[in-house]
Design a protein around this motif. Structure first.
Motif, PDB file in Angstrom:
ATOM      1  N   LYS A  86       0.833  -1.201   0.000  1.00  0.00           N
ATOM      2  CA  LYS A  86       0.000   0.000   0.000  1.00  0.00           C
ATOM      3  C   LYS A  86       0.869   1.253   0.000  1.00  0.00           C
ATOM      4  CE  LYS A  86      -3.868   2.072   2.500  1.00  0.00           C
ATOM      5  NZ  LYS A  86      -3.489   3.444   2.393  1.00  0.00           N
ATOM      6  N   HIS A 123       1.308   4.917   0.728  1.00  0.00           N
ATOM      7  CA  HIS A 123       0.660   5.855   1.630  1.00  0.00           C
ATOM      8  C   HIS A 123       0.691   7.260   1.038  1.00  0.00           C
ATOM      9  CE1 HIS A 123       0.389   3.079   5.158  1.00  0.00           C
ATOM     10  NE2 HIS A 123       1.113   2.392   4.303  1.00  0.00           N
ATOM     11  N   LYS A 124      -0.302   8.066   1.396  1.00  0.00           N
ATOM     12  CA  LYS A 124      -0.482   9.366   0.750  1.00  0.00           C
ATOM     13  C   LYS A 124       0.626  10.371   1.054  1.00  0.00           C
ATOM     14  CE  LYS A 124      -5.474   9.098   0.468  1.00  0.00           C
ATOM     15  NZ  LYS A 124      -6.733   9.648   0.910  1.00  0.00           N
ATOM     16  N   THR A 125       0.972  10.536   2.326  1.00  0.00           N
ATOM     17  CA  THR A 125       1.926  11.590   2.681  1.00  0.00           C
ATOM     18  C   THR A 125       3.333  11.316   2.157  1.00  0.00           C
ATOM     19  OG1 THR A 125       0.616  12.097   4.627  1.00  0.00           O
ATOM     20  CG2 THR A 125       2.849  12.944   4.588  1.00  0.00           C
ATOM     21  N   ARG A 135       4.166   9.072  -0.062  1.00  0.00           N
ATOM     22  CA  ARG A 135       4.006   8.573  -1.439  1.00  0.00           C
ATOM     23  C   ARG A 135       4.858   7.349  -1.737  1.00  0.00           C
ATOM     24  NH1 ARG A 135       3.526  14.396  -4.250  1.00  0.00           N
ATOM     25  NH2 ARG A 135       1.409  14.788  -3.561  1.00  0.00           N
TER      26      ARG A 135
END
Length: 117
Positions: A98, A100-102, A104
Motif C-alpha cells: 500500500k 501511503h499518501k503523505t 508517497r
C-alpha cells in the motif's frame, strides 16, 4: 422495556431458537470475556511522546481493511489460525504494497527495506 417484554415483541413470543439477540441464542452474539488481568509495567517513558491517537488510528485502519473485526457474520474467523493468517496478510499488504499518501511510498520503502512495490 424489560427483557422479557422485549423478547416477546422481537423474538416472536417464546420461540427464540436461532434468532440473533434473543435469549438462549448463541448465534451472531459477541464472545464472552475470557478474563482480564492487571500488570504493572515499570520504566522511564518519555511522556511527551505518548499519544493514544496513533493507536486509535491504527485500530480504525485495521477495522476498515479487515471486516472480520467489525462484523460477526461475514468473514468471521472460526479458527484462531485463520484469524492470525488474515492479520499477517493485512500487515504484509499494509507495509509492503500500500502506497501511503503523505510519503508517497510504502512504509517498507521509506524504511529502506525494499526499493520497489
Amino acid at each position: 422495556m424489560d427483557p422479557a417484554a422485549w423478547a416477546a415483541v422481537n423474538c416472536g413470543g417464546g420461540d427464540w431458537a436461532g434468532r440473533p439477540g434473543c435469549p438462549g441464542s448463541r448465534r451472531y452474539n459477541p464472545a464472552e470475556c475470557a478474563g482480564i488481568g492487571k500488570h504493572t509495567i515499570t520504566g522511564n517513558p518519555n511522556l511527551n511522546g505518548i499519544a493514544s491517537s496513533y493507536g486509535a488510528r491504527r485500530n480504525l485502519t485495521m477495522r476498515r481493511h479487515l471486516r472480520r473485526f467489525t462484523r460477526l457474520t461475514h468473514a468471521f474467523s472460526k479458527k484462531l489460525e485463520n484469524h492470525t493468517h488474515a492479520i499477517s496478510l493485512y500487515c504484509r499488504f499494509y507495509n509492503f504494497c500500500k502506497i501511503h499518501k503523505t510519503p508517497r511510498v510504502t512504509p517498507a520503502m521509506a524504511a529502506g527495506i525494499t526499493d520497489h512495490v
